[in-house]
Design an enzyme around this catalytic site. Structure first.
Site, PDB file in Angstrom:
ATOM      1  N   LYS A  53       0.844  -1.199   0.000  1.00 31.49           N
ATOM      2  CA  LYS A  53       0.000   0.000   0.000  1.00 31.49           C
ATOM      3  C   LYS A  53       0.885   1.258   0.000  1.00 31.49           C
ATOM      4  O   LYS A  53       0.611   2.223  -0.711  1.00 31.49           O
ATOM      5  CB  LYS A  53      -0.954  -0.020   1.202  1.00 31.49           C
ATOM      6  CG  LYS A  53      -2.070  -1.041   1.005  1.00 31.49           C
ATOM      7  CD  LYS A  53      -2.893  -1.323   2.231  1.00 31.49           C
ATOM      8  CE  LYS A  53      -3.843  -2.488   1.926  1.00 31.49           C
ATOM      9  NZ  LYS A  53      -4.670  -2.907   3.048  1.00 31.49           N
ATOM     10  N   GLN A  97      -5.014  -1.747   9.174  1.00 28.62           N
ATOM     11  CA  GLN A  97      -4.827  -3.065   8.568  1.00 28.62           C
ATOM     12  C   GLN A  97      -5.426  -4.145   9.483  1.00 28.62           C
ATOM     13  O   GLN A  97      -5.081  -4.235  10.653  1.00 28.62           O
ATOM     14  CB  GLN A  97      -3.325  -3.317   8.345  1.00 28.62           C
ATOM     15  CG  GLN A  97      -3.034  -4.571   7.563  1.00 28.62           C
ATOM     16  CD  GLN A  97      -3.566  -4.533   6.133  1.00 28.62           C
ATOM     17  OE1 GLN A  97      -3.405  -3.553   5.420  1.00 28.62           O
ATOM     18  NE2 GLN A  97      -4.230  -5.604   5.726  1.00 28.62           N
ATOM     19  N   ASP A 120     -11.477   2.504   3.137  1.00 26.85           N
ATOM     20  CA  ASP A 120     -11.787   1.087   2.948  1.00 26.85           C
ATOM     21  C   ASP A 120     -13.279   0.887   2.670  1.00 26.85           C
ATOM     22  O   ASP A 120     -13.697  -0.202   2.293  1.00 26.85           O
ATOM     23  CB  ASP A 120     -11.402   0.285   4.212  1.00 26.85           C
ATOM     24  CG  ASP A 120     -10.018  -0.340   4.084  1.00 26.85           C
ATOM     25  OD1 ASP A 120      -9.584  -0.597   2.942  1.00 26.85           O
ATOM     26  OD2 ASP A 120      -9.378  -0.574   5.126  1.00 26.85           O
TER      27      ASP A 120
END
Ligand code: NAP
Length: 281
Positions: A53, A97, A120
């Site tokens: 990422k 995460q 997200d």
């Protein structure tokens, strides 16, 4: 004759266009675009995802802020960090995460991410907006699938779409996106009766199950469009999807491979969401 939808190529093309949009945003606004990535603990798979990422951020000109917290981090410490990031003007997107270490309450922590920075697309408000077909930040993997279908000019209107899997991060948002694109959608899961019968009705089949090569050739109809979200290891430790690709591809009109299909789109959509979040801030 089937066509392979090349997610790797599409993701690379999208990154070029995101990069130029990011550059334009920065020169017009005089501001950077920032993504905060929070990793708690030392899960090796999570470390790889976070590294990828951060690499993607570099590629498209987004500034990444990585927070590596120890596995012993308390709920309070994590929440303090997230509260700070929530009000930090340099940060347009926040990503925690997952999975978090067991002693931490992910649901409680994620609630501290403002909807506008929820790149997200996991927040109840963003999911609710998606269900109502109004503007929201959409979960990256299913949104990436939509971009793949769009890139192939596949018109979903009136098509029978079957999504196998109903997780909050893939199956459910995937079904909503297909519904919003005017497909007739069936969602299947582990309690579905006659799964094969349901799958055989699919003009578009999305497999998000997490079981190697689970969807077999006799479960799809001729000419089906098959999207494989699965990322599993086969008996030899080789990366494979939820679809029995080799034995099924000839029956498809379009199919996504694993690797090189949906996977590369996910992080690209994270970059896209971060850019979108910045433009709305
Ligand atoms: P998940 O949370 O484990 O959900 C799996 C879903 O499959 C559940 O809804 C489950 O039903 C259903 N299922 C399991 N066994 C089934 C069966 N025998 N028949 C029908 N349905 C069945 O997994 P996920 O997070 O959605 O991920 C799914 C796959 O996608 C995994 O391989 C994951 O690694 C991969 N993935 C890939 C990406 C990417 O970037 N390419 C991103 C995310 C996930 P129940 O709800 O009834 O249990």
């Amino acid at each position: 004759m089937y066509k392979i939808i090349d997610g790797k190529k599409l993701a690379a093309e999208m990154r070029v266009s995101i990069k130029s949009n990011v550059e334009e945003f920065k020169s017009k606004s005089g501001k950077d675009i920032g993504l905060a990535v929070v990793l708690v603990g030392d899960n090796p798979a999570s470390q790889v995802y976070v590294r990828n990422k951060i690499k993607a951020c570099e590629e498209v000109g987004i500034k990444s802020y990585a927070y590596y917290l120890s596995a012993e981090t308390s709920q309070e410490e994590l929440e303090d960090l997230l509260r700070g990031l929530a009000v930090d003007d340099n940060i347009n997107g926040i990503l925690v995460q997952l999975p978090l270490p067991k002693h931490l309450d992910a649901g409680r922590a994620l609630k501290l991410i403002p909807d506008s920075k929820d790149v997200d697309g996991f927040s109840p408000n963003n999911i609710g907006k998606l269900c109502m077909n109004s503007e929201s930040l959409v979960a990256c993997t299913p949104n990436g699938v939509m971009k793949m279908l769009e890139a192939e000019h596949i018109d979903l209107k009136g098509k029978n779409a079957v999504v196998v899997g109903r997780s909050n991060i893939v199956g459910r948002p995937m079904a909503m996106l297909l519904l919003n694109a005017d497909a007739t959608v069936t969602i299947c899961h582990s309690k579905t009766k006659n799964l094969k019968e349901q799958c055989l009705k699919a003009d578009v089949l999305v497999a998000a199950i997490g079981k190697s090569k689970f969807i077999k050739a006799d479960m799809i109809k001729d000419g089906a469009i098959v999207i494989d979200v699965g990322m599993n290891r086969d008996e030899n430790g080789k990366l494979c999807g939820d679809v029995d690709f080799e034995n099924l591809k000839e029956k498809c009109s379009y199919i996504t491979p694993v690797p090189g299909g949906v996977g590369p789109m996910t992080i690209t959509m994270l970059m896209y969401n971060t850019y979108i979040a910045a433009t709305r801030s």
